[in-house]
Design an enzyme around this catalytic site. Sequence first.
Site, PDB file in Angstrom:
ATOM      1  N   ASP A 150      45.833  52.486 -42.929  1.00 52.78           N
ATOM      2  CA  ASP A 150      45.954  51.079 -42.558  1.00 52.78           C
ATOM      3  C   ASP A 150      45.557  50.963 -41.094  1.00 52.78           C
ATOM      4  O   ASP A 150      46.273  51.430 -40.200  1.00 52.78           O
ATOM      5  CB  ASP A 150      47.393  50.605 -42.764  1.00 52.78           C
ATOM      6  CG  ASP A 150      47.574  49.119 -42.458  1.00 52.78           C
ATOM      7  OD1 ASP A 150      46.655  48.507 -41.857  1.00 52.78           O
ATOM      8  OD2 ASP A 150      48.634  48.583 -42.808  1.00 52.78           O
ATOM      9  N   GLY A 181      38.805  43.138 -42.678  1.00 49.76           N
ATOM     10  CA  GLY A 181      39.136  41.764 -42.312  1.00 49.76           C
ATOM     11  C   GLY A 181      39.931  41.075 -43.400  1.00 49.76           C
ATOM     12  O   GLY A 181      40.047  41.574 -44.523  1.00 49.76           O
ATOM     13  N   TYR A 218      40.951  31.636 -38.422  1.00 52.39           N
ATOM     14  CA  TYR A 218      39.946  32.669 -38.697  1.00 52.39           C
ATOM     15  C   TYR A 218      38.829  32.597 -37.663  1.00 52.39           C
ATOM     16  O   TYR A 218      38.385  33.628 -37.137  1.00 52.39           O
ATOM     17  CB  TYR A 218      39.400  32.470 -40.106  1.00 52.39           C
ATOM     18  CG  TYR A 218      38.345  33.460 -40.522  1.00 52.39           C
ATOM     19  CD1 TYR A 218      38.688  34.771 -40.870  1.00 52.39           C
ATOM     20  CD2 TYR A 218      37.003  33.094 -40.584  1.00 52.39           C
ATOM     21  CE1 TYR A 218      37.716  35.684 -41.256  1.00 52.39           C
ATOM     22  CE2 TYR A 218      36.031  33.995 -40.977  1.00 52.39           C
ATOM     23  CZ  TYR A 218      36.388  35.287 -41.306  1.00 52.39           C
ATOM     24  OH  TYR A 218      35.425  36.187 -41.692  1.00 52.39           O
TER      25      TYR A 218
END
Length: 263
Positions: free
Chosen positions: A59, A85, A147
Amino acid sequence: MSNTKTVLITGAGSGIGRALTVEAVKLGFAPLIAGRTLSSMQGTARQAGLDNNAIVVADVTTPEGRTRLVAAAGEKLDILINNAGCLSVGHLSDLDDTALQRMCDTNLAAPVALTRDMLPALQAAQGRIVNIGSVFGDIAYPYFAAYSAMKFGLRGFSDAIRRELSGSGVGVTYVAPRATRTAAESEFSALVEPLQMTLDSAERVATEAWDAIRAGKRESFPRGKERLFVKIQRLLPSLVDKSVGAQARDQATLNALDTLRRA
């Protein structure tokens, strides 16, 4: 001694990351592929013709995950592709703290931290940092506000670290695809038509990204109207305000947002 160049690709379990991996193998690179889910990584490895030794389950948003990636890369790394992402869209008022933190951690903090941790290996190889951003990192879109903010940040980081590393032999390429047909498309599919979005395949994005990487370009944008819009945004942002603002207020867009909210 092998002259094959090693490339570490994060978020390689699906979508653009998987396509980048397949293209890397075709071009003669030796990929290390990173992601959180072993089964997804194994799917990428099979499609690319890699064995399980190329897989690093990690991760990238955690120190432990990044430590694992640094160990896998070893003393030299030719190319680091920060691709991992995530995306949440809608009215900003509907995005909770968990969604905001997840996007910040994955889209911005992780690539900055991993680049920092990989600098010794990249400098030893005089390698290249590749950050997969978005056209939304130039053209800030309504209902993609958070975003867009993260991708603006990634673009800024790319420029800053390029200048910081000037003269070191380490290059930086910022790749800004437009919307792409991946699993994440489900997050915004209702907005594609009202916002007149053009979607590319992950394979096309990967091919264009690798063209830019191999040419040592500082940045890469998709071929088409978005490239022109980026130039207009940088020179005459008020024109983009009017055009995109009108799309944001259009009833078809608002109806699409209601569809996403109910999903």
